[in-house]
Design a protein around this motif. Structure first.
Motif, PDB file in Angstrom:
ATOM      1  N   VAL A 156       0.833  -1.206   0.000  1.00 10.23           N
ATOM      2  CA  VAL A 156       0.000   0.000   0.000  1.00 10.23           C
ATOM      3  C   VAL A 156       0.864   1.252   0.000  1.00 10.23           C
ATOM      4  N   LEU A 157       1.891   1.274   0.827  1.00 15.99           N
ATOM      5  CA  LEU A 157       2.715   2.487   0.961  1.00 15.99           C
ATOM      6  C   LEU A 157       3.552   2.778  -0.279  1.00 15.99           C
ATOM      7  N   ARG A 158       3.747   1.791  -1.127  1.00 21.87           N
ATOM      8  CA  ARG A 158       4.488   2.046  -2.370  1.00 21.87           C
ATOM      9  C   ARG A 158       3.647   2.775  -3.406  1.00 21.87           C
ATOM     10  N   GLN A 159       2.351   2.849  -3.172  1.00 20.45           N
ATOM     11  CA  GLN A 159       1.458   3.495  -4.123  1.00 20.45           C
ATOM     12  C   GLN A 159       1.342   4.993  -3.833  1.00 20.45           C
ATOM     13  N   ARG A 160       0.854   5.718  -4.805  1.00 18.31           N
ATOM     14  CA  ARG A 160       0.528   7.119  -4.564  1.00 18.31           C
ATOM     15  C   ARG A 160      -0.680   7.188  -3.653  1.00 18.31           C
ATOM     16  N   PRO A 161      -0.766   8.167  -2.781  1.00 18.09           N
ATOM     17  CA  PRO A 161       0.158   9.289  -2.553  1.00 18.09           C
ATOM     18  C   PRO A 161       1.111   9.055  -1.385  1.00 18.09           C
ATOM     19  N   TYR A 162       1.398   7.780  -1.067  1.00 18.25           N
ATOM     20  CA  TYR A 162       2.181   7.480   0.134  1.00 18.25           C
ATOM     21  C   TYR A 162       3.654   7.236  -0.161  1.00 18.25           C
ATOM     22  N   GLN A 163       4.091   7.474  -1.374  1.00 21.20           N
ATOM     23  CA  GLN A 163       5.406   7.026  -1.798  1.00 21.20           C
ATOM     24  C   GLN A 163       6.546   7.591  -0.958  1.00 21.20           C
ATOM     25  N   ARG A 164       6.325   8.682  -0.302  1.00 27.50           N
ATOM     26  CA  ARG A 164       7.384   9.256   0.523  1.00 27.50           C
ATOM     27  C   ARG A 164       7.293   8.801   1.978  1.00 27.50           C
ATOM     28  N   ALA A 165       6.362   7.937   2.262  1.00 28.22           N
ATOM     29  CA  ALA A 165       6.208   7.466   3.636  1.00 28.22           C
ATOM     30  C   ALA A 165       7.395   6.598   4.023  1.00 28.22           C
ATOM     31  N   GLU A 166       7.700   6.592   5.321  1.00 23.83           N
ATOM     32  CA  GLU A 166       8.739   5.699   5.850  1.00 23.83           C
ATOM     33  C   GLU A 166       8.367   4.266   5.503  1.00 23.83           C
ATOM     34  N   GLU A 236      -7.177   1.585   3.007  1.00 22.37           N
ATOM     35  CA  GLU A 236      -6.669   0.731   1.938  1.00 22.37           C
ATOM     36  C   GLU A 236      -6.076  -0.569   2.509  1.00 22.37           C
ATOM     37  N   ILE A 237      -5.377  -0.466   3.623  1.00 25.79           N
ATOM     38  CA  ILE A 237      -4.815  -1.657   4.254  1.00 25.79           C
ATOM     39  C   ILE A 237      -5.933  -2.586   4.725  1.00 25.79           C
ATOM     40  N   GLN A 238      -6.983  -2.006   5.292  1.00 22.72           N
ATOM     41  CA  GLN A 238      -8.109  -2.823   5.739  1.00 22.72           C
ATOM     42  C   GLN A 238      -8.770  -3.537   4.561  1.00 22.72           C
ATOM     43  N   ALA A 239      -8.871  -2.853   3.422  1.00 23.18           N
ATOM     44  CA  ALA A 239      -9.452  -3.492   2.239  1.00 23.18           C
ATOM     45  C   ALA A 239      -8.591  -4.668   1.775  1.00 23.18           C
ATOM     46  N   LEU A 241      -6.620  -6.406   3.728  1.00 22.51           N
ATOM     47  CA  LEU A 241      -6.759  -7.450   4.738  1.00 22.51           C
ATOM     48  C   LEU A 241      -8.015  -8.289   4.520  1.00 22.51           C
ATOM     49  N   GLU A 242      -9.071  -7.660   4.036  1.00 19.76           N
ATOM     50  CA  GLU A 242     -10.310  -8.410   3.781  1.00 19.76           C
ATOM     51  C   GLU A 242     -10.086  -9.533   2.780  1.00 19.76           C
ATOM     52  N   ARG A 243      -9.087  -9.383   1.910  1.00 19.94           N
ATOM     53  CA  ARG A 243      -8.788 -10.432   0.940  1.00 19.94           C
ATOM     54  C   ARG A 243      -8.264 -11.695   1.633  1.00 19.94           C
ATOM     55  N   HIS A 244      -7.875 -11.546   2.870  1.00 15.08           N
ATOM     56  CA  HIS A 244      -7.338 -12.676   3.622  1.00 15.08           C
ATOM     57  C   HIS A 244      -8.375 -13.256   4.591  1.00 15.08           C
ATOM     58  N   ARG A 245      -9.621 -12.899   4.411  1.00 16.69           N
ATOM     59  CA  ARG A 245     -10.668 -13.437   5.275  1.00 16.69           C
ATOM     60  C   ARG A 245     -10.991 -14.870   4.870  1.00 16.69           C
ATOM     61  N   ARG A 246     -11.026 -15.725   5.884  1.00 19.85           N
ATOM     62  CA  ARG A 246     -11.425 -17.111   5.725  1.00 19.85           C
ATOM     63  C   ARG A 246     -12.522 -17.396   6.747  1.00 19.85           C
ATOM     64  N   SER A 247     -12.933 -18.628   6.841  1.00 25.99           N
ATOM     65  CA  SER A 247     -14.000 -18.955   7.793  1.00 25.99           C
ATOM     66  C   SER A 247     -13.570 -18.679   9.228  1.00 25.99           C
ATOM     67  N   GLN A 248     -12.232 -18.701   9.495  1.00 25.22           N
ATOM     68  CA  GLN A 248     -11.719 -18.455  10.849  1.00 25.22           C
ATOM     69  C   GLN A 248     -11.479 -16.974  11.119  1.00 25.22           C
ATOM     70  N   GLY A 249     -11.755 -16.124  10.146  1.00 26.62           N
ATOM     71  CA  GLY A 249     -11.488 -14.690  10.283  1.00 26.62           C
ATOM     72  C   GLY A 249     -10.392 -14.260   9.330  1.00 26.62           C
ATOM     73  N   ILE A 250      -9.709 -13.150   9.649  1.00 21.29           N
ATOM     74  CA  ILE A 250      -8.581 -12.692   8.860  1.00 21.29           C
ATOM     75  C   ILE A 250      -7.376 -13.564   9.249  1.00 21.29           C
ATOM     76  N   VAL A 251      -6.804 -14.245   8.277  1.00 23.69           N
ATOM     77  CA  VAL A 251      -5.724 -15.202   8.542  1.00 23.69           C
ATOM     78  C   VAL A 251      -4.419 -14.645   7.989  1.00 23.69           C
ATOM     79  N   LEU A 252      -3.432 -14.472   8.860  1.00 29.64           N
ATOM     80  CA  LEU A 252      -2.125 -13.921   8.487  1.00 29.64           C
ATOM     81  C   LEU A 252      -1.022 -14.761   9.102  1.00 29.64           C
ATOM     82  N   THR A 253       0.092 -14.861   8.394  1.00 31.04           N
ATOM     83  CA  THR A 253       1.252 -15.549   8.933  1.00 31.04           C
ATOM     84  C   THR A 253       2.322 -14.530   9.325  1.00 31.04           C
ATOM     85  N   ARG A 254       3.108 -14.891  10.333  1.00 31.12           N
ATOM     86  CA  ARG A 254       4.257 -14.074  10.738  1.00 31.12           C
ATOM     87  C   ARG A 254       5.422 -15.000  11.034  1.00 31.12           C
ATOM     88  N   ASN A 255       6.630 -14.461  10.872  1.00 31.31           N
ATOM     89  CA  ASN A 255       7.852 -15.244  11.026  1.00 31.31           C
ATOM     90  C   ASN A 255       8.737 -14.586  12.067  1.00 31.31           C
TER      91      ASN A 255
END
Length: 264
Positions: A156-166, A236-239, A241-255
């Motif tokens: 998301v941050l690589r897109q306009r208008p956030y390109q200068r964001a940290e 935009e981030i929330q939208a 995240l919705e793509r990762h919704r499954r029957s168990q909710g929003i499913v994300l992996t972390r390492n």
């Protein structure tokens, strides 16, 4: 750049409510440290003290556990857990001058190391306060295998208008396993184990993901954006995240890197 000045009572309280994931993987780290009754333990970056309290139960009344954190509001919550052998202080890893040499059998940093800009001074300070043969445990976000949520945010941050964001909007000072091993050795530790573990998390909504990110980053999440851009980026981030919704909710992996080292 992360700052310690953005925490609020609301964020500290939300972290207390939402920190189950960090608490649970912290218990896995603690298990690998073989903490015995009577041990003296230092929890660095203890937050609101949930894991510190758990460790105090392992060492028992004959042991002693100290939790330190640079955020006073989180220490205020942690102190509600204080006992005769469990104490909490405002403090930072780089400045452990209040503790004599060889004060502790075990020290650990659970989900803290990726917030430290100056890592070697912190490890050197920990080395001093550990007894010879003392054990250090670290869990840290992995530079070589970023969290799935981070990849979503960065896209998301690589897109306009956030390109200068940290570009490090989540955990800004990550290391690789190889870098962490080298730092530990330079600070005088012998690495006993080093691995990256993958966790699958379930959230009830995108809003909960954002709330956890704001609370666990003590207000730093997207803090470099002006308020209007921050609000639109969150939508935009929330939208996404919705793509990762499954029957168990929003499913994300972390390492996470899990490291255990011994003071030489």
């Amino acid at each position: 750049m992360a700052t310690l000045t953005l925490d609020t009572p609301e964020l500290a309280g939300r972290y207390e409510d939402l920190s189950d994931k960090q608490y649970e993987h912290g218990k896995l780290l603690v298990r690998s440290l073989e903490i015995a009754p009577g041990s003296r333990v230092l929890d660095i970056g203890c937050g609101t003290g949930r894991l510190t309290e758990y460790v105090a139960g392992l060492v028992g009344d004959s042991g002693y556990v100290v939790g330190i954190d640079p955020l006073p509001l989180r220490i205020d919550i942690a102190r509600r857990r204080s006992t005769s052998h469990l104490v909490f202080r405002v403090g930072q890893c780089e400045h452990l001058d209040d503790f004599p040499d060889h004060s502790f059998d075990v020290a650990y940093l659970n989900s803290v190391f990726h917030w430290l800009a100056e890592k070697l001074p912190a490890l050197t300070a920990v080395h001093r306060v550990l007894k010879p043969g003392g054990r250090l445990g670290i869990t840290s976000a992995s530079k070589e295998r970023p969290h799935q949520f981070e990849t979503i945010v960065q896209a998301v941050l690589r897109q306009r208008p956030y390109q200068r964001a940290e570009q490090s909007a989540t955990t800004p000072y990550k290391v690789t396993s190889e870098e962490l091993a080298a730092l530990l050795e330079r600070a005088g530790f012998r690495v006993r184990s080093m691995e990256i573990r993958t966790f699958t998390d379930h959230f009830d909504s995108p809003r909960t993901v954002i709330e956890f990110s704001a609370a666990s980053s003590f207000g730093n999440f997207l803090s470099d954006l002006p308020p209007d851009l921050r609000a639109s980026a969150i939508l935009e981030i929330q939208a996404e995240l919705e793509r990762h919704r499954r029957s168990q909710g929003i499913v994300l992996t972390r390492n996470l890197i899990f490291a255990v080292a011994e003071r030489i």
